[in-house]
Scaffold this active site. Structure first.
Site, mmCIF file in Angstrom:
data_model
loop_
_atom_site.group_PDB
_atom_site.id
_atom_site.type_symbol
_atom_site.label_atom_id
_atom_site.label_comp_id
_atom_site.label_asym_id
_atom_site.label_seq_id
_atom_site.Cartn_x
_atom_site.Cartn_y
_atom_site.Cartn_z
ATOM 1 N N THR A 9 -56.935 -68.416 -110.637
ATOM 2 C CA THR A 9 -58.333 -67.503 -109.978
ATOM 3 C C THR A 9 -59.381 -67.444 -108.638
ATOM 4 O OG1 THR A 9 -59.226 -70.023 -111.145
ATOM 5 C CG2 THR A 9 -59.269 -68.654 -112.837
ATOM 6 N N GLY A 10 -58.068 -67.993 -107.851
ATOM 7 C CA GLY A 10 -58.413 -67.889 -106.752
ATOM 8 C C GLY A 10 -57.977 -66.162 -106.270
ATOM 9 N N VAL A 12 -55.719 -65.491 -104.072
ATOM 10 C CA VAL A 12 -55.017 -64.945 -103.729
ATOM 11 C C VAL A 12 -53.985 -64.042 -105.096
ATOM 12 C CG1 VAL A 12 -52.934 -64.892 -102.985
ATOM 13 C CG2 VAL A 12 -54.680 -65.970 -101.587
ATOM 14 N N SER A 38 -61.025 -74.405 -115.210
ATOM 15 C CA SER A 38 -60.324 -73.132 -115.875
ATOM 16 C C SER A 38 -59.863 -73.285 -116.922
ATOM 17 C CB SER A 38 -60.033 -72.348 -114.303
ATOM 18 O OG SER A 38 -60.805 -72.393 -113.627
ATOM 19 N N ARG A 97 -42.510 -74.449 -96.352
ATOM 20 C CA ARG A 97 -42.015 -73.149 -95.291
ATOM 21 C C ARG A 97 -40.716 -73.727 -94.277
ATOM 22 N NH1 ARG A 97 -47.932 -71.006 -94.103
ATOM 23 N NH2 ARG A 97 -48.401 -69.812 -95.807
ATOM 24 N N CYS A 126 -50.119 -65.884 -93.224
ATOM 25 C CA CYS A 126 -49.758 -64.546 -93.807
ATOM 26 C C CYS A 126 -49.836 -63.650 -92.076
ATOM 27 C CB CYS A 126 -51.278 -64.095 -93.795
ATOM 28 S SG CYS A 126 -52.450 -65.247 -93.450
ATOM 29 N N GLN A 153 -57.727 -62.340 -87.004
ATOM 30 C CA GLN A 153 -57.479 -62.407 -88.530
ATOM 31 C C GLN A 153 -59.214 -62.583 -89.225
ATOM 32 O OE1 GLN A 153 -53.849 -65.467 -87.371
ATOM 33 N NE2 GLN A 153 -55.189 -65.825 -89.788
ATOM 34 N N GLY A 157 -58.914 -64.586 -95.013
ATOM 35 C CA GLY A 157 -58.244 -65.516 -94.956
ATOM 36 C C GLY A 157 -57.982 -67.058 -94.693
ATOM 37 N N LYS A 205 -47.565 -72.502 -86.423
ATOM 38 C CA LYS A 205 -46.938 -71.207 -87.838
ATOM 39 C C LYS A 205 -46.241 -70.671 -87.490
ATOM 40 C CE LYS A 205 -49.941 -73.729 -91.193
ATOM 41 N NZ LYS A 205 -51.546 -73.719 -92.646
ATOM 42 N N HIS A 234 -55.728 -58.899 -91.104
ATOM 43 C CA HIS A 234 -55.511 -59.176 -90.080
ATOM 44 C C HIS A 234 -55.015 -58.343 -89.112
ATOM 45 C CE1 HIS A 234 -56.221 -63.550 -91.888
ATOM 46 N NE2 HIS A 234 -54.871 -63.689 -91.807
#
Length: 329
Positions: A9-10, A12, A38, A97, A126, A153, A157, A205, A234
């Protein structure tokens, strides 16, 4: 082929569902997962209603692939549980990551590193994704020594709250704030928290992820990441210094032939990439291609991509597609 979307539901997660549908990903069962509040609500996918289930229910259903976009803490807690159930997790958070045991993947760059043993796969930041798609074919030809990048950006984001802040400010409404200052008619040279050396975590990052994805720690990267009041994607101003000299016509030819890139570079007719043109597109757009006349063997580029698609959802789905194609799942 059972696919779970965690964080369905977000911002992304919603785009992940859209991309799965648009690309006709060959799933036989969709398992939307979201927070407890949810659970029981429904999402629509390919014209059908699917009930949102809890994390425990989803793990019990043993999906083949789980696309995660529910934040780092959720990923750290639950991705290993999906892995134990035999699921391959593709995680969009920053949680995994920089773990040396976890592959950090942009399909156009390093999908070939994946094997059947990679049960948790990290989706990069991203802003890093769109940059390395362009860097890779140029590095292969000329060998990159140093990259200087400044980003511009989108508020998307940050998430829904940031979008609401921007829209509220434009309407003169005082509402919840995602940023410490107004974002409309403003620019914030500050994404994520500041670290001891004065860089933000977003900048760190970009530096570390670029080296990991490109499998080359000799590439020097410095970054300044900036939030601007736009929605479509972006943008990045990128300066690249190479070991070997280059021909501009050849650079354009290399980029035009590279997977996932569209060159928009006709300044005589004012043609160059803009976030509004990249919006809801899966490709990375490159323009303003020109030699840096202040340094030898250096190149300037302008790179634009939809951060919710190629910068997040599409990249994750492309990883899933690769796993299927190579029978790694």
């Amino acid at each position: 082929m059972k696919v779970a979307v965690v964080g369905a539901t977000g911002l992304v997660g919603t785009v992940m569902l859209k991309v799965l549908e648009e690309r006709n990903f060959p799933l036989t069962e969709l398992i939307p997962v979201a927070s407890e509040k949810s659970v029981g609500k429904e999402i629509t996918f390919k014209g059908k209603k699917f009930p949102i289930v809890s994390m425990d229910t989803a793990i019990g259903m043993r999906p083949d692939i789980a696309l995660f976009s529910a934040g780092g803490n959720t990923s750290l807690e639950h991705a290993p549980r999906f892995k134990e159930a035999g699921t391959t997790v593709i995680d969009n958070s920053s949680a995994w990551r920089m773990d040396p045991a976890i592959k950090l993947v942009v399909p156009e760059v390093n999908a070939h590193e994946l094997s059947i043993d990679n049960k948790i796969i990290a989706n990069p930041n991203c802003s890093t994704i769109q940059m390395v798609v362009v860097l890779k074919p140029l590095h292969d030809k000329y060998k990159i020594k140093r990259v200087v990048v400044s980003t511009y950006q989108s508020v998307t984001g940050t998430g829904v709250k940031a979008v609401e802040q921007l829209m509220n400010e434009r309407k003169g409404i005082d509402g919840p704030k995602a940023y410490p200052y107004e974002i409309d008619l403003n620019v914030l040279p500050h994404i994520d928290v500041f670290t001891e050396n004065g860089y933000t975590k977003e900048e760190v990052k970009m530096i570390k992820e670029t080296n990991k994805i490109m499998s080359d720690d000799s590439i020097k990267v410095t970054a300044t990441t900036v939030r601007i009041p736009v929605m479509g994607g972006h943008s990045e101003s990128v300066n690249i210094e190479f070991e070997n000299d280059f021909d501009l016509a050849e650079v354009r030819s290399i980029l035009e032939k590279a997977p996932g890139i569209i060159v928009v570079d006709d300044v005589a007719n004012l043609k160059y990439p803009m976030p509004k043109d990249a919006h809801e597109k899966d490709e990375v757009f490159v323009g303003r291609i020109r030699r840096d006349e202040s340094a030898p063997k250096a190149l300037n580029l302008w790179i634009v991509a939809d951060n919710l698609r190629k910068g997040a959802a599409t990249n994750a789905v492309q990883i899933a597609e690769y796993l299927l194609q190579k029978e790694l799942v």
